[in-house]
Scaffold this motif. Structure first.
Motif, PDB file in Angstrom:
ATOM      1  N   VAL A 101       0.224  64.297 113.026  1.00 41.79           N
ATOM      2  CA  VAL A 101      -0.215  64.105 111.729  1.00 41.79           C
ATOM      3  C   VAL A 101      -0.332  62.504 111.618  1.00 41.79           C
ATOM      4  O   VAL A 101      -1.420  61.990 111.073  1.00 41.79           O
ATOM      5  N   ALA A 102       0.710  61.886 112.045  1.00 37.57           N
ATOM      6  CA  ALA A 102       0.687  60.377 112.048  1.00 37.57           C
ATOM      7  C   ALA A 102      -0.586  59.816 112.906  1.00 37.57           C
ATOM      8  O   ALA A 102      -1.312  59.051 112.533  1.00 37.57           O
ATOM      9  N   ASN A 103      -0.945  60.517 113.965  1.00 39.38           N
ATOM     10  CA  ASN A 103      -2.240  60.006 114.650  1.00 39.38           C
ATOM     11  C   ASN A 103      -3.281  60.392 113.843  1.00 39.38           C
ATOM     12  O   ASN A 103      -4.150  59.434 114.021  1.00 39.38           O
ATOM     13  N   ALA A 104      -3.382  61.411 113.342  1.00 39.27           N
ATOM     14  CA  ALA A 104      -4.645  61.795 112.281  1.00 39.27           C
ATOM     15  C   ALA A 104      -4.789  60.750 111.324  1.00 39.27           C
ATOM     16  O   ALA A 104      -5.997  60.501 110.849  1.00 39.27           O
ATOM     17  N   VAL A 105      -3.580  60.100 110.483  1.00 37.36           N
ATOM     18  CA  VAL A 105      -3.588  59.288 109.644  1.00 37.36           C
ATOM     19  C   VAL A 105      -4.404  58.139 110.050  1.00 37.36           C
ATOM     20  O   VAL A 105      -5.328  57.514 109.338  1.00 37.36           O
ATOM     21  N   LEU A 106      -3.816  57.657 111.363  1.00 42.13           N
ATOM     22  CA  LEU A 106      -4.369  56.421 111.891  1.00 42.13           C
ATOM     23  C   LEU A 106      -5.673  56.435 112.075  1.00 42.13           C
ATOM     24  O   LEU A 106      -6.697  55.564 112.009  1.00 42.13           O
ATOM     25  N   ALA A 107      -6.301  57.565 112.717  1.00 45.74           N
ATOM     26  CA  ALA A 107      -7.679  57.995 112.982  1.00 45.74           C
ATOM     27  C   ALA A 107      -8.636  58.233 111.687  1.00 45.74           C
ATOM     28  O   ALA A 107      -9.630  58.385 111.816  1.00 45.74           O
ATOM     29  N   PRO A 148     -11.049  58.020  96.265  1.00 44.45           N
ATOM     30  CA  PRO A 148     -10.456  56.979  96.675  1.00 44.45           C
ATOM     31  C   PRO A 148     -10.504  56.555  98.081  1.00 44.45           C
ATOM     32  O   PRO A 148     -10.739  57.244  98.828  1.00 44.45           O
ATOM     33  N   ASP A 149     -10.274  55.244  98.410  1.00 43.29           N
ATOM     34  CA  ASP A 149      -9.989  54.682  99.820  1.00 43.29           C
ATOM     35  C   ASP A 149      -8.726  54.458 100.233  1.00 43.29           C
ATOM     36  O   ASP A 149      -8.227  53.533  99.529  1.00 43.29           O
ATOM     37  N   PRO A 150      -7.975  54.926 100.973  1.00 38.35           N
ATOM     38  CA  PRO A 150      -8.487  56.277 101.803  1.00 38.35           C
ATOM     39  C   PRO A 150      -8.250  57.308 101.132  1.00 38.35           C
ATOM     40  O   PRO A 150      -7.707  57.467 100.286  1.00 38.35           O
ATOM     41  N   PHE A 151      -8.763  58.347 102.029  1.00 37.19           N
ATOM     42  CA  PHE A 151      -8.613  59.787 101.341  1.00 37.19           C
ATOM     43  C   PHE A 151      -8.681  60.588 102.491  1.00 37.19           C
ATOM     44  O   PHE A 151      -9.005  60.513 103.415  1.00 37.19           O
ATOM     45  N   LEU A 203      -3.591  48.769 109.551  1.00 32.66           N
ATOM     46  CA  LEU A 203      -3.451  49.784 110.679  1.00 32.66           C
ATOM     47  C   LEU A 203      -4.656  50.071 111.131  1.00 32.66           C
ATOM     48  O   LEU A 203      -5.149  50.526 112.175  1.00 32.66           O
ATOM     49  N   PHE A 204      -5.680  50.557 110.192  1.00 30.96           N
ATOM     50  CA  PHE A 204      -6.893  51.154 110.348  1.00 30.96           C
ATOM     51  C   PHE A 204      -7.800  50.078 111.177  1.00 30.96           C
ATOM     52  O   PHE A 204      -8.294  50.622 111.968  1.00 30.96           O
ATOM     53  N   THR A 205      -7.724  48.966 110.766  1.00 28.02           N
ATOM     54  CA  THR A 205      -8.218  47.883 111.452  1.00 28.02           C
ATOM     55  C   THR A 205      -7.971  47.592 112.861  1.00 28.02           C
ATOM     56  O   THR A 205      -8.868  47.724 114.117  1.00 28.02           O
ATOM     57  N   ALA A 206      -6.648  47.800 113.181  1.00 29.55           N
ATOM     58  CA  ALA A 206      -5.966  47.781 114.552  1.00 29.55           C
ATOM     59  C   ALA A 206      -6.646  48.986 115.205  1.00 29.55           C
ATOM     60  O   ALA A 206      -6.717  48.643 116.487  1.00 29.55           O
ATOM     61  N   VAL A 207      -6.538  50.153 114.841  1.00 30.49           N
ATOM     62  CA  VAL A 207      -7.024  51.088 115.349  1.00 30.49           C
ATOM     63  C   VAL A 207      -8.428  50.986 115.986  1.00 30.49           C
ATOM     64  O   VAL A 207      -9.006  51.354 117.098  1.00 30.49           O
ATOM     65  N   ASP A 208      -9.363  50.604 115.129  1.00 27.71           N
ATOM     66  CA  ASP A 208     -10.865  50.352 115.326  1.00 27.71           C
ATOM     67  C   ASP A 208     -11.121  49.354 116.433  1.00 27.71           C
ATOM     68  O   ASP A 208     -11.683  49.365 117.256  1.00 27.71           O
ATOM     69  N   LEU A 266     -12.408  62.953 119.096  1.00 24.23           N
ATOM     70  CA  LEU A 266     -11.587  62.621 120.152  1.00 24.23           C
ATOM     71  C   LEU A 266     -11.373  61.031 120.546  1.00 24.23           C
ATOM     72  O   LEU A 266     -10.422  60.500 121.102  1.00 24.23           O
ATOM     73  N   ALA A 267     -12.594  60.236 120.434  1.00 19.29           N
ATOM     74  CA  ALA A 267     -12.444  58.865 120.686  1.00 19.29           C
ATOM     75  C   ALA A 267     -11.497  58.175 119.489  1.00 19.29           C
ATOM     76  O   ALA A 267     -10.735  57.400 119.927  1.00 19.29           O
ATOM     77  N   ALA A 268     -11.594  58.619 118.240  1.00 22.05           N
ATOM     78  CA  ALA A 268     -10.920  57.937 117.208  1.00 22.05           C
ATOM     79  C   ALA A 268      -9.296  58.277 117.490  1.00 22.05           C
ATOM     80  O   ALA A 268      -8.423  57.344 117.353  1.00 22.05           O
ATOM     81  N   SER A 269      -9.075  59.489 117.764  1.00 22.22           N
ATOM     82  CA  SER A 269      -7.742  59.887 117.907  1.00 22.22           C
ATOM     83  C   SER A 269      -7.156  59.225 119.151  1.00 22.22           C
ATOM     84  O   SER A 269      -5.924  59.029 119.537  1.00 22.22           O
ATOM     85  N   SER A 270      -7.892  59.225 120.435  1.00 23.44           N
ATOM     86  CA  SER A 270      -7.279  58.448 121.412  1.00 23.44           C
ATOM     87  C   SER A 270      -7.038  57.078 121.325  1.00 23.44           C
ATOM     88  O   SER A 270      -6.066  56.486 121.850  1.00 23.44           O
ATOM     89  N   ARG A 271      -8.032  56.434 120.300  1.00 25.38           N
ATOM     90  CA  ARG A 271      -7.708  55.032 120.121  1.00 25.38           C
ATOM     91  C   ARG A 271      -6.153  54.908 119.292  1.00 25.38           C
ATOM     92  O   ARG A 271      -5.456  54.241 119.453  1.00 25.38           O
ATOM     93  N   ALA A 272      -6.109  56.037 118.174  1.00 32.45           N
ATOM     94  CA  ALA A 272      -4.982  55.973 117.603  1.00 32.45           C
ATOM     95  C   ALA A 272      -3.834  56.212 118.468  1.00 32.45           C
ATOM     96  O   ALA A 272      -2.502  55.814 118.522  1.00 32.45           O
ATOM     97  N   ALA A 273      -3.960  57.039 119.458  1.00 32.93           N
ATOM     98  CA  ALA A 273      -2.822  57.433 120.348  1.00 32.93           C
ATOM     99  C   ALA A 273      -2.457  56.340 121.320  1.00 32.93           C
ATOM    100  O   ALA A 273      -1.243  56.116 121.638  1.00 32.93           O
ATOM    101  N   ALA A 274      -3.436  55.553 121.816  1.00 28.18           N
ATOM    102  CA  ALA A 274      -3.016  54.420 122.448  1.00 28.18           C
ATOM    103  C   ALA A 274      -2.294  53.422 121.557  1.00 28.18           C
ATOM    104  O   ALA A 274      -1.295  52.885 122.300  1.00 28.18           O
TER     105      ALA A 274
END
Length: 331
Positions: free
Chosen positions: A38-44, A148-151, A217-222, A268-276
């Motif tokens: 769930v935390a990973n999905a939020v970050l992604a 709203p952002d985020p959603f 955090l979103f910027t860091a994941v990207d 898969l790319a977004a969640s892998s970034r968040a997992a890293a």
């Protein structure tokens, strides 16, 4: 190409993520895997479908997440008589002598929306979520309004009560980044629940992140680097999930009718970034892709009747898929 993350930025992000997970672990005892996903999905910035038996804390997890992130929260209890306007909002007549139509926002106009027992609503109402989940906006009577952002949408469904339910269509399932199975708890967890919480009351949580902190955090994941070989591996993995592909392994050709979509590759790319980033890494490795593959793909593969007859589920097919696709393409 964005600038690579610096060690200090990775450390700061890791501390924020650790506080978020610690708070969620207070809500959902001994469910570390669920909390991590769930935390990973939020970050992604993805939506989550939580599937499990009643009473396992799925609703409390969503409410706790909203408190920890200090985000506006709305809950919608999906029922067969729920209408699309009950979710998106609708126009109502207001005023005295000069009456006019005024838009009344629905519960979708919150940053975190809990769609409880989503499969109990009719397909027409379920479809009201499609635009919201993908475009982050809703259209009512031809008027498009941004959300709203985020959603985020966190939806729950009960896998055992099938009477009066409507299975989610593949197009809607594809909008969820993860489908997360919430397993039953053991005696040790139940004992802790009985001794630590009076009448099962949820813990008093304080926000650990504000809106600006979440955006950082979103910027860091990207900015987590996705190396070319890893990106190619994701592409080949999703391509091989299609039974018509020459690269598809035998299990996919036998048991899969339709493979994953390009949205799965993006997820898969977004969640892998968040997992890293959760691991304190500034770049994605093959390990993160393999860790995220099951959660991203398990609800996107449409299986054949033969799979049902032989009791082969998505987990077995995905296991065969990741074993058959090499991390580095063969020459």
């Amino acid at each position: 190409m964005s600038e690579l993350l610096q060690p200090a930025e990775v450390q700061a992000a890791g501390e924020s993520i650790a506080m978020l997970k610690a708070g969620l672990n207070q809500v959902l005892l001994d469910q570390g895997r669920v909390v991590d996903q769930v935390a990973n999905a939020v970050l992604a910035r993805g939506h989550v479908l939580l599937e499990g038996l009643p009473g396992l804390g799925k609703t409390e997890l969503c409410k706790g997440l909203a408190r920890l992130l200090d985000l506006p929260f709305k809950r919608v209890q999906f029922t067969p008589d729920l209408l699309p306007g009950d979710v998106t909002g609708t126009y109502v007549l207001e005023g005295g002598e000069r009456r006019e139509l005024v838009f009344r926002p629905g519960p979708l106009f919150a940053s975190l929306v809990l769609a409880d027992e989503i499969n109990r609503a009719s397909p027409k109402t379920q479809s009201a979520l499609l635009e919201a989940m993908q475009e982050r906006c809703v259209t009512v009577l031809g008027d498009t309004r941004p959300l709203p952002d985020p959603f985020f949408v966190l939806a729950t469904q009960n896998p055992i009560e099938l009477e009066g339910t409507y299975p989610l269509p593949e197009a809607q399932l594809d909008r969820f980044l993860f489908r997360v199975q919430v397993p039953p708890v053991g005696a040790r967890t139940l004992t802790a629940l009985l001794t630590q919480r009076v009448r099962g009351a949820a813990p008093d949580l304080k926000p650990v992140l504000d809106r600006e902190g979440l955006k950082r955090l979103f910027t860091a994941v990207d900015r987590v680097h996705l190396p070319q070989p890893v990106a190619e591996f994701i592409g080949r993995l999703v391509e091989a999930s299609d039974p018509r592909s020459p690269a598809a392994p035998e299990a996919v050709r036998r048991f899969v009718r339709f493979g994953a979509s390009p949205r799965a590759a993006l997820g898969l790319a977004a969640s892998s970034r968040a997992a890293a980033l959760c691991k304190g890494k500034p770049n994605v490795g093959f390990d993160e892709v393999l860790e995220m593959a099951a959660a991203v793909l398990n609800h996107r593969l449409v299986l054949t009747y033969e799979a049902a007859l032989e009791k082969v589920g998505p987990a077995e097919v995905i296991r065969a898929l990741v074993e058959a696709v090499p991390e580095v393409a063969r020459a």
